[in-house]
Design an enzyme around this catalytic site. Structure first.
Site, PDB file in Angstrom:
ATOM      1  N   LYS A  58      -8.383   4.792   0.042  1.00 33.75           N
ATOM      2  CA  LYS A  58      -8.328   4.090   1.080  1.00 33.75           C
ATOM      3  C   LYS A  58     -10.549   4.285   1.581  1.00 33.75           C
ATOM      4  CE  LYS A  58      -4.356   2.371   1.109  1.00 33.75           C
ATOM      5  NZ  LYS A  58      -4.168   1.395   0.934  1.00 33.75           N
ATOM      6  N   TYR A  99      -4.780   9.929  -0.947  1.00 30.51           N
ATOM      7  CA  TYR A  99      -4.157   8.317  -0.457  1.00 30.51           C
ATOM      8  C   TYR A  99      -5.456   8.366   0.652  1.00 30.51           C
ATOM      9  CZ  TYR A  99      -2.542   4.986   2.893  1.00 30.51           C
ATOM     10  OH  TYR A  99      -1.381   3.624   3.333  1.00 30.51           O
TER      11      TYR A  99
END
Length: 292
Positions: free
Chosen positions: A175, A171
């Site tokens: 990002k 993640y």
């Protein structure tokens, strides 16, 4: 008169949480909204047309304009369909809000390939696919003499740009990539009348409630009459501002949490070592060893 009157927006992951609040506010401010949501679980599995349609029904009940879309933005064809639907339904596309995301947290030593691929695909590839097809639309309009005043708002995360979170290698990497992608998009698309910015939001959503170590913080109840600064609705005004035709910002990443908005900067030089000759291991150790 709304601040987004006449604008057409695609908002991904808009069936719940932060994306839902974006869609509701955009419509209230006069935008026509394509509400995209695959309707999957936190980990991206499954699908359900209900969440996207529920938001559309809510917007229409308030007198707004909206249509639902359940395409998978992690698929090139799905992103293409989504942009085409906006143009077919409302004649153009002015604003792209990339918000869709999932979580499959795991520590690196136990992280499986499928866990990595799924998260990077939805977040990073999903942003790239939507940007590609939206950019093609804006390029075509610009070359035809219809210069857009378009806006892209991407969704990064504190986990990727300010506070790395253990257990979120997939993640966080996605990002951080989204933040970099935003800067590239801003540089490339300016010629077509497009601005690109990103936000790194922190709010109470089903994903933050499911994140180890964060759930208890976000589950705190707000007393009656108190402002709920962790509500996902508190994120939407910044995004609506960045979506306006006259907004001056591009190539920026904004952190937004509670009552705070911060403009972030990327990697900057904290210390510099200079050397008059080609580097050797010993020279490196001499010059930077004291930094540790």
């Amino acid at each position: 008169m709304g601040t987004l009157d006449g604008r057409v927006a695609v908002i991904t992951g808009a069936g719940r949480g932060i994306g839902r609040e974006h869609a509701l506010l955009f419509a209230a401010e006069g935008a026509a909204v394509v509400v995209n949501d695959l309707g999957g679980a936190n980990d991206g599995t499954g699908s359900d047309a209900g969440p996207a349609q529920d938001v559309v029904d809510e917007i229409r009940a308030r007198g707004g304009k909206a249509v639902a879309n359940t395409d998978n933005v992690a698929e090139w064809a799905g992103a293409e369909n989504l942009v085409a639907q906006a143009v077919d339904e409302f004649g153009k596309l002015d604003v792209l809000v990339n918000n869709a995301g999932i979580l499959r947290d795991a520590f690196i030593a136990g992280l499986g390939e499928a866990q990595w691929d799924a998260v990077v695909s939805v977040h990073l590839k999903g942003h790239a696919a939507m940007l590609h097809h939206a950019a093609a639309h804006w390029k075509e309009r610009s070359k035809a003499g219809d210069q857009p005043k378009a806006a892209v708002i991407n969704t990064a995360s504190a986990s990727g740009v300010t506070v790395p979170n253990a257990g979120q290698a997939n993640y966080g990497a996605a990002k951080a990539g989204i933040a970099a992608l935003t800067l590239v998009a801003a540089a490339e698309l300016e010629r077509y009348g497009v601005r690109a910015n990103a936000i790194a939001p922190i709010a109470r959503t089903r994903l933050t409630l499911a994140t180890p170590g964060m759930g208890a913080i976000f589950a705190t109840e707000v007393e009656d009459g108190e402002a709920d600064l962790l509500s996902p609705a508190n994120i939407a005004p910044l995004v609506a501002y960045l979506a306006q035709a006259g907004c001056p910002f591009t190539g920026q990443v904004f952190a937004v949490q509670g009552g705070s908005i911060q403009r972030l900067q990327g990697w900057t030089a904290a210390q510099t070592a200079e050397h008059d000759d080609v580097w050797s291991i010993a020279a490196v150790a001499e010059k930077i060893g004291g930094w540790a």
